[in-house]
Design a protein around this motif. Structure first.
Motif, PDB file in Angstrom:
ATOM      1  N   ALA A   5       6.434   5.738  -2.306  1.00  0.00           N
ATOM      2  CA  ALA A   5       6.173   7.087  -3.726  1.00  0.00           C
ATOM      3  C   ALA A   5       4.523   6.005  -4.556  1.00  0.00           C
ATOM      4  N   ASN A   6       5.381   5.026  -5.377  1.00  0.00           N
ATOM      5  CA  ASN A   6       4.315   3.964  -5.800  1.00  0.00           C
ATOM      6  C   ASN A   6       3.562   3.496  -4.752  1.00  0.00           C
ATOM      7  N   VAL A   7       4.118   2.897  -4.361  1.00  0.00           N
ATOM      8  CA  VAL A   7       2.738   2.470  -2.935  1.00  0.00           C
ATOM      9  C   VAL A   7       1.385   2.643  -2.649  1.00  0.00           C
ATOM     10  N   ILE A  33       4.873   6.354   7.342  1.00  0.00           N
ATOM     11  CA  ILE A  33       5.828   6.030   8.512  1.00  0.00           C
ATOM     12  C   ILE A  33       6.794   4.872   8.413  1.00  0.00           C
ATOM     13  N   PHE A  34       6.068   3.884   8.024  1.00  0.00           N
ATOM     14  CA  PHE A  34       6.546   2.574   7.749  1.00  0.00           C
ATOM     15  C   PHE A  34       8.134   2.795   6.994  1.00  0.00           C
ATOM     16  N   PHE A  35       7.836   3.275   5.351  1.00  0.00           N
ATOM     17  CA  PHE A  35       8.541   3.393   4.314  1.00  0.00           C
ATOM     18  C   PHE A  35       9.723   4.677   4.213  1.00  0.00           C
ATOM     19  N   ASP A  36       9.231   5.806   6.004  1.00  0.00           N
ATOM     20  CA  ASP A  36       9.963   6.665   6.164  1.00  0.00           C
ATOM     21  C   ASP A  36      11.474   6.057   7.189  1.00  0.00           C
ATOM     22  N   TRP A  37      10.835   5.522   7.729  1.00  0.00           N
ATOM     23  CA  TRP A  37      11.628   4.557   8.640  1.00  0.00           C
ATOM     24  C   TRP A  37      12.154   2.977   8.048  1.00  0.00           C
ATOM     25  N   ILE A  61      -5.097   3.460   6.049  1.00  0.00           N
ATOM     26  CA  ILE A  61      -4.266   2.644   5.899  1.00  0.00           C
ATOM     27  C   ILE A  61      -2.641   3.047   5.454  1.00  0.00           C
ATOM     28  N   LEU A  62      -3.367   4.442   4.922  1.00  0.00           N
ATOM     29  CA  LEU A  62      -1.573   4.788   4.389  1.00  0.00           C
ATOM     30  C   LEU A  62      -1.101   5.643   5.492  1.00  0.00           C
ATOM     31  N   ILE A  63      -1.512   6.227   6.645  1.00  0.00           N
ATOM     32  CA  ILE A  63      -0.571   6.588   7.698  1.00  0.00           C
ATOM     33  C   ILE A  63       1.011   6.278   8.356  1.00  0.00           C
ATOM     34  N   PRO A  64       0.454   4.502   8.524  1.00  0.00           N
ATOM     35  CA  PRO A  64       1.379   3.490   9.051  1.00  0.00           C
ATOM     36  C   PRO A  64       2.142   3.221   8.168  1.00  0.00           C
TER      37      PRO A  64
END
Length: 219
Positions: free
Chosen positions: A149-151, A203-207, A197-200
């Protein structure tokens, strides 16, 4: 929507896109380092230093980045410390982000089971060993949602850099709108650029969060 206007503006937006990524990378990297160190010092309640860090966190979180940037870029030269706009932006992002990261990591560290801490002490670990082998590893997994969330938050905060004339994405869009009055086209490109920038990252942080949670808790 005039696509020719969009195609002509792409070189400007590509330059702003690269600068936004660079400022975000350096600023967030610095914020993570500050956050980890600050949170560990707070967690172990290091005398005097933990109080200073608490004051820093409260100051950074309760003042807008806009004011912080104005202070860095316009007030510091008065006392003889002049810096470039990019440097002011990065320092501002680290200053603000470090406070948020510190709170996020501290929450994760506080979530480490007391039995784990006591087991480490029973094995004869000192505070440094406890921080390295017990608190940091488990706490980092617990703080992953806050880190993500902070990133995302800090990347979006780079849009405020336009107030000190850093030619990142938002400033690029505002400049082009001011020159050519094509708001729809330039704002559309701006939205797409931030989405790229944000959508990938989301997805990455969710994974990553699912992987860390599975590795730590097994579900």
């Amino acid at each position: 929507m005039d696509w020719s206007v969009i195609s002509q503006s792409l070189p400007n937006f590509v330059a702003g896109f690269k600068l936004t990524l660079w400022l975000s990378f350096v600023g967030i990297g610095g914020a993570i380092i500050v956050g980890i160190i600050s949170s560990l010092l707070q967690y172990f309640r290091v005398p005097v230093i933990s109080r200073i860090i608490t004051a820093y966190v409260e100051l950074a979180r309760n003042t807008p980045l806009l004011i912080q940037l104005f202070f860095l870029y316009y007030a510091f030269p008065v006392i003889g410390w002049k810096m470039s706009a990019d440097t002011a932006g990065i320092i501002g992002l680290i200053f603000l982000g470090g406070a948020y990261m510190s709170e996020g990591f501290l929450g994760g560290f506080n979530g480490v089971s007391k039995s784990q801490i006591e087991s480490g002490k029973a094995l004869g670990m000192n505070k440094l060993q406890l921080a390295r082998y017990v608190v940091f590893r488990q706490g980092l997994a617990l703080s992953m949602p806050a880190l993500a969330a902070n990133v995302i938050f800090l990347i979006k905060e780079t849009s405020i850099f336009s107030v000190i004339a850093i030619p990142e994405l938002t400033n690029t869009a505002l400049d082009l709108i001011g020159m050519y009055y094509r708001s729809n086209e330039y704002l559309f490109v701006l939205v797409v650029a931030y989405a790229i920038i944000l959508i990938p990252l989301i997805i990455f942080f969710d994974w990553l969060e699912r992987r860390v949670r599975y590795g730590t808790f097994g579900d």
